[in-house]
Design a protein around this motif. Sequence first.
Motif, PDB file in Angstrom:
ATOM      1  N   THR A  18       0.864   4.116  -2.722  1.00 35.46           N
ATOM      2  CA  THR A  18       0.239   5.342  -2.593  1.00 35.46           C
ATOM      3  C   THR A  18       1.725   6.405  -2.889  1.00 35.46           C
ATOM      4  OG1 THR A  18      -0.841   4.687  -0.673  1.00 35.46           O
ATOM      5  CG2 THR A  18      -0.194   7.135  -0.600  1.00 35.46           C
ATOM      6  N   GLY A  19       2.927   5.847  -2.755  1.00 37.85           N
ATOM      7  CA  GLY A  19       4.012   6.725  -3.016  1.00 37.85           C
ATOM      8  C   GLY A  19       4.040   6.730  -4.842  1.00 37.85           C
TER       9      GLY A  19
ATOM     10  N   CYS B 150       5.983   7.156   2.000  1.00 38.82           N
ATOM     11  CA  CYS B 150       5.512   6.606   0.744  1.00 38.82           C
ATOM     12  C   CYS B 150       6.349   6.745  -0.503  1.00 38.82           C
ATOM     13  CB  CYS B 150       3.906   7.292   0.486  1.00 38.82           C
ATOM     14  SG  CYS B 150       2.584   6.487   1.753  1.00 38.82           S
TER      15      CYS B 150
ATOM     16  N   TYR C 275       0.890  -1.289   0.068  1.00 38.64           N
ATOM     17  CA  TYR C 275       0.077   0.133   0.036  1.00 38.64           C
ATOM     18  C   TYR C 275       0.976   1.204   0.149  1.00 38.64           C
ATOM     19  CZ  TYR C 275      -2.943   3.770   1.798  1.00 38.64           C
ATOM     20  OH  TYR C 275      -3.607   4.982   2.128  1.00 38.64           O
ATOM     21  N   THR C 276       2.063   1.192   0.758  1.00 42.99           N
ATOM     22  CA  THR C 276       2.794   2.277   0.947  1.00 42.99           C
ATOM     23  C   THR C 276       3.444   2.644  -0.547  1.00 42.99           C
ATOM     24  OG1 THR C 276       3.299   1.756   3.386  1.00 42.99           O
ATOM     25  CG2 THR C 276       4.834   3.315   2.156  1.00 42.99           C
TER      26      THR C 276
ATOM     27  N   TRP D 119       3.021  10.971   3.636  1.00 40.65           N
ATOM     28  CA  TRP D 119       3.409  10.708   2.279  1.00 40.65           C
ATOM     29  C   TRP D 119       4.977  10.797   1.878  1.00 40.65           C
ATOM     30  CZ3 TRP D 119       6.858  14.413   0.007  1.00 40.65           C
ATOM     31  CH2 TRP D 119       6.981  15.550   0.847  1.00 40.65           C
TER      32      TRP D 119
ATOM     33  N   TYR E 109       8.676   4.233  -2.403  1.00 41.23           N
ATOM     34  CA  TYR E 109       8.288   4.018  -3.899  1.00 41.23           C
ATOM     35  C   TYR E 109       9.731   4.107  -4.626  1.00 41.23           C
ATOM     36  CZ  TYR E 109       7.362   5.533  -8.630  1.00 41.23           C
ATOM     37  OH  TYR E 109       7.162   5.420  -9.938  1.00 41.23           O
TER      38      TYR E 109
END
Length: 184
Positions: A47-48, A78, A43-44, A75, A82
């Motif tokens: 979201t990133g 994230c 999820y992280t 954020w 990413y």
Amino acid sequence: MEQKVSFLKRKMPVRVCFLFCVAIGFFVAFSGLLARCDKDLWYTIATGREIVANGFPRHSVWNIDRTDGFVVQQWLYCVIAYYLDFLPVWSYSAFAMAQVVVLAILTNILLKQRGVSGYKSYITIGVSLVVGSLYIFTHRPETATLILLISECIALEKFRSSSKSRYLIWLPVLMLIEMNIHGS
């Protein structure tokens, strides 16, 4: 007449205790990090990816009802996750392990500032690593929050002991980073 005990012999029990506690703590923490990946990591990363591609979302792209308001509190973490996704697979574990090492070092500094030294601080760090590896020391922003929180405590201790206000300038900076990494 008093016999002088060499420095090496006098400090040997403390060093053995340090090596034992910290080695066991790091072994347990690192073996837990290598063996599992937190479910929220995916999820992280997603979201990133969404933040990097489209900016900050105003609505949750992951909910069925897209009209709900949405705030990404973590954020920065994230986005870091990413970008770590482009590195080899072991980079997540290396990043989490580096966080644990920094956390142990900062905890040792804080305990020494508070007057706790020697085997008591090493036992505290070792036990904290073992207990923390059960949940906290995964690929989650809570570990970064702990690092920043202990850094804030170190700055406050430095200010308390020296009364120099230059240490207080770190508090807003660390809190700003903390709120963007893990907003809780």
